[in-house]
Design a protein around this motif. Sequence first.
Motif, PDB file in Angstrom:
ATOM      1  N   SER A   5      52.533  42.615  29.438  1.00 32.70           N
ATOM      2  CA  SER A   5      52.725  43.897  28.905  1.00 32.70           C
ATOM      3  C   SER A   5      53.186  43.929  27.074  1.00 32.70           C
ATOM      4  N   SER A   6      52.248  44.859  26.363  1.00 33.48           N
ATOM      5  CA  SER A   6      53.384  44.868  25.303  1.00 33.48           C
ATOM      6  C   SER A   6      54.848  44.963  25.228  1.00 33.48           C
ATOM      7  N   ASP A   7      55.356  46.055  26.047  1.00 34.00           N
ATOM      8  CA  ASP A   7      56.550  46.749  27.035  1.00 34.00           C
ATOM      9  C   ASP A   7      57.035  45.018  27.175  1.00 34.00           C
ATOM     10  N   ASP A   8      56.708  43.718  28.172  1.00 33.35           N
ATOM     11  CA  ASP A   8      56.947  42.216  28.507  1.00 33.35           C
ATOM     12  C   ASP A   8      57.999  41.690  27.405  1.00 33.35           C
ATOM     13  N   TYR A   9      56.636  41.819  26.567  1.00 37.41           N
ATOM     14  CA  TYR A   9      57.083  41.579  24.920  1.00 37.41           C
ATOM     15  C   TYR A   9      58.416  42.001  24.197  1.00 37.41           C
ATOM     16  N   VAL A  10      58.766  42.803  24.622  1.00 34.43           N
ATOM     17  CA  VAL A  10      59.357  44.013  23.477  1.00 34.43           C
ATOM     18  C   VAL A  10      60.582  43.867  24.296  1.00 34.43           C
ATOM     19  N   GLN A  11      60.854  44.011  26.156  1.00 33.99           N
ATOM     20  CA  GLN A  11      62.384  43.873  26.503  1.00 33.99           C
ATOM     21  C   GLN A  11      62.533  42.806  26.519  1.00 33.99           C
ATOM     22  N   GLY A  12      61.788  42.040  26.595  1.00 35.48           N
ATOM     23  CA  GLY A  12      62.225  40.314  26.850  1.00 35.48           C
ATOM     24  C   GLY A  12      62.599  39.399  25.194  1.00 35.48           C
ATOM     25  N   VAL A  13      62.185  40.682  24.217  1.00 40.77           N
ATOM     26  CA  VAL A  13      62.604  39.987  22.616  1.00 40.77           C
ATOM     27  C   VAL A  13      63.651  40.684  22.294  1.00 40.77           C
ATOM     28  N   THR A  24      56.558  35.619  22.191  1.00 42.60           N
ATOM     29  CA  THR A  24      56.161  36.314  21.138  1.00 42.60           C
ATOM     30  C   THR A  24      56.010  36.025  19.765  1.00 42.60           C
ATOM     31  N   ILE A  25      56.693  35.290  19.269  1.00 42.27           N
ATOM     32  CA  ILE A  25      55.960  34.277  18.186  1.00 42.27           C
ATOM     33  C   ILE A  25      54.951  34.218  18.011  1.00 42.27           C
ATOM     34  N   THR A  26      54.851  33.319  18.922  1.00 41.87           N
ATOM     35  CA  THR A  26      53.648  32.616  19.798  1.00 41.87           C
ATOM     36  C   THR A  26      52.047  33.464  19.436  1.00 41.87           C
ATOM     37  N   LEU A  27      52.563  34.454  20.122  1.00 50.14           N
ATOM     38  CA  LEU A  27      51.333  35.863  20.353  1.00 50.14           C
ATOM     39  C   LEU A  27      51.252  36.342  18.047  1.00 50.14           C
ATOM     40  N   ALA A  39      50.175  42.285  19.340  1.00 50.43           N
ATOM     41  CA  ALA A  39      50.766  41.449  18.751  1.00 50.43           C
ATOM     42  C   ALA A  39      51.475  42.959  17.447  1.00 50.43           C
ATOM     43  N   GLN A  40      50.323  43.620  17.202  1.00 48.43           N
ATOM     44  CA  GLN A  40      50.457  44.915  16.174  1.00 48.43           C
ATOM     45  C   GLN A  40      51.347  45.750  17.096  1.00 48.43           C
ATOM     46  N   GLN A  41      50.671  45.805  18.091  1.00 45.63           N
ATOM     47  CA  GLN A  41      51.885  47.117  19.436  1.00 45.63           C
ATOM     48  C   GLN A  41      53.231  46.799  20.272  1.00 45.63           C
ATOM     49  N   VAL A  42      53.266  45.059  20.012  1.00 38.73           N
ATOM     50  CA  VAL A  42      54.760  44.444  20.123  1.00 38.73           C
ATOM     51  C   VAL A  42      55.325  45.027  18.901  1.00 38.73           C
ATOM     52  N   LEU A  43      55.408  44.592  17.641  1.00 38.95           N
ATOM     53  CA  LEU A  43      55.968  44.782  16.719  1.00 38.95           C
ATOM     54  C   LEU A  43      55.822  46.669  15.707  1.00 38.95           C
ATOM     55  N   THR A  44      55.542  46.980  16.195  1.00 43.04           N
ATOM     56  CA  THR A  44      54.987  48.377  16.102  1.00 43.04           C
ATOM     57  C   THR A  44      56.656  49.225  17.194  1.00 43.04           C
ATOM     58  N   MET A 138      60.120  36.552  11.225  1.00 47.40           N
ATOM     59  CA  MET A 138      61.090  37.046  11.054  1.00 47.40           C
ATOM     60  C   MET A 138      61.786  38.219  11.718  1.00 47.40           C
ATOM     61  N   LEU A 139      61.218  38.944  11.132  1.00 45.81           N
ATOM     62  CA  LEU A 139      61.283  40.914  12.276  1.00 45.81           C
ATOM     63  C   LEU A 139      61.178  40.787  13.580  1.00 45.81           C
ATOM     64  N   VAL A 140      60.729  39.601  14.932  1.00 46.23           N
ATOM     65  CA  VAL A 140      60.533  39.283  15.803  1.00 46.23           C
ATOM     66  C   VAL A 140      61.987  39.319  16.489  1.00 46.23           C
ATOM     67  N   CYS A 141      62.648  37.965  15.831  1.00 46.77           N
ATOM     68  CA  CYS A 141      63.445  37.277  15.059  1.00 46.77           C
ATOM     69  C   CYS A 141      64.833  38.091  15.146  1.00 46.77           C
ATOM     70  N   GLU A 142      65.774  39.040  14.129  1.00 41.40           N
ATOM     71  CA  GLU A 142      66.188  39.943  14.026  1.00 41.40           C
ATOM     72  C   GLU A 142      65.634  41.210  14.840  1.00 41.40           C
ATOM     73  N   ALA A 143      64.916  41.329  15.322  1.00 40.58           N
ATOM     74  CA  ALA A 143      65.191  42.814  17.152  1.00 40.58           C
ATOM     75  C   ALA A 143      65.730  41.749  18.510  1.00 40.58           C
ATOM     76  N   ALA A 144      65.580  40.371  18.279  1.00 42.00           N
ATOM     77  CA  ALA A 144      66.611  39.211  18.354  1.00 42.00           C
ATOM     78  C   ALA A 144      67.772  39.376  18.914  1.00 42.00           C
ATOM     79  N   GLY A 145      68.137  40.018  17.799  1.00 41.70           N
ATOM     80  CA  GLY A 145      69.881  40.045  17.446  1.00 41.70           C
ATOM     81  C   GLY A 145      70.639  38.599  16.579  1.00 41.70           C
TER      82      GLY A 145
END
Length: 330
Positions: A5-13, A24-27, A39-44, A138-145
């Motif tokens: 789910s989008s929450d699974d991706y978000v929490q993992g990142v 997430t990047i593959t998505l 992907a847009q839900q996750v990015l938001t 790039m945004l996903v990587c920033e969110a991952a720290g």
Amino acid sequence: MKNLSSDDYVQGVLAGDRVLLARTITLVESNARRHFELAQQVLTQLLPHTGGSIRVGITGVPGAGKSTFIETLGLKLTQLGHRIAVLAVDPTSSISRGSILGDKTRMEMLTREKNAFVRPSPTGGMLGGVARKTRESMLVCEAAGYDVILVETVGTGQSEITVRSMVDFFLLLLVPGAGDELQGIKKGVVEIADAILINKADGENKVRAKAARTEYNRALHYLTPATEGWRPRAYTGSALDGTGIDKIWSVIETFQEKMTEAGTLQARREAQMQAWLHTVIVEQLKQNFYDHSAVQAALPGLETAVRQGTLPPTAAALQLLQIYKTTPEK
């Protein structure tokens, strides 16, 4: 592998889980419509956790030693406690497959670092599509720290301008002893750089590197800086023996501090996001237009008429746009 789910991706990142970061990047890179929407839900959801990195673009002609430089810099930064993400923009990869495995094998030591994440360029599609995927990665990587994002241009030409439009600081790598005409460097690329590094300044190349540095500093003096309030300069260094790498990082840190303080960095990022919005709109409209069944049916006949000179291209284009606007999609 179970659907997430989008929450699974978000929490993992946000937890810094490297496996979920990669998924997430593959998505984000997927062209499938169902993946795009997820992907847009996750990015938001990730967006509030982004923006905390130094974004550095790195370009240079083949043979300038980009990968060696990135690995040397990346290893130094991880030793200093930074977390590094390396992304590539390569619109040529779908044809040559050049960067698909190349980045991984060329940066072997860096990929083994637990505080580094190296992602080869997404394959397929035009530069615009690759650029969107890189921006979102790039945004996903920033969110991952990850607090330092290095974006490498692997292709040539327009990719330099595209990377400039998504980073804070843009570094141009050159080699000593070769003129502009040999290096294939256009004046336009020099104009968008915040610094130039004459790489491979080791052994017998040292004297030539110093001469090149003087020459480029003279040229930079007459160019309008790419960033208001910042005077770009040329430096020498060697990714092979590590000399000059600390200096170039110090320059990048000084740039970040000064531009943050002046508000220039925030203004640049806001302008980049706004420009990105309009780029995505144009791309999406173009894709929708060519995917439209009525347009696909009318296009071959109108193309023939244009080729044969019986219909002006503008008239043909207006007919197609009218078809697109007035014909409901089946």
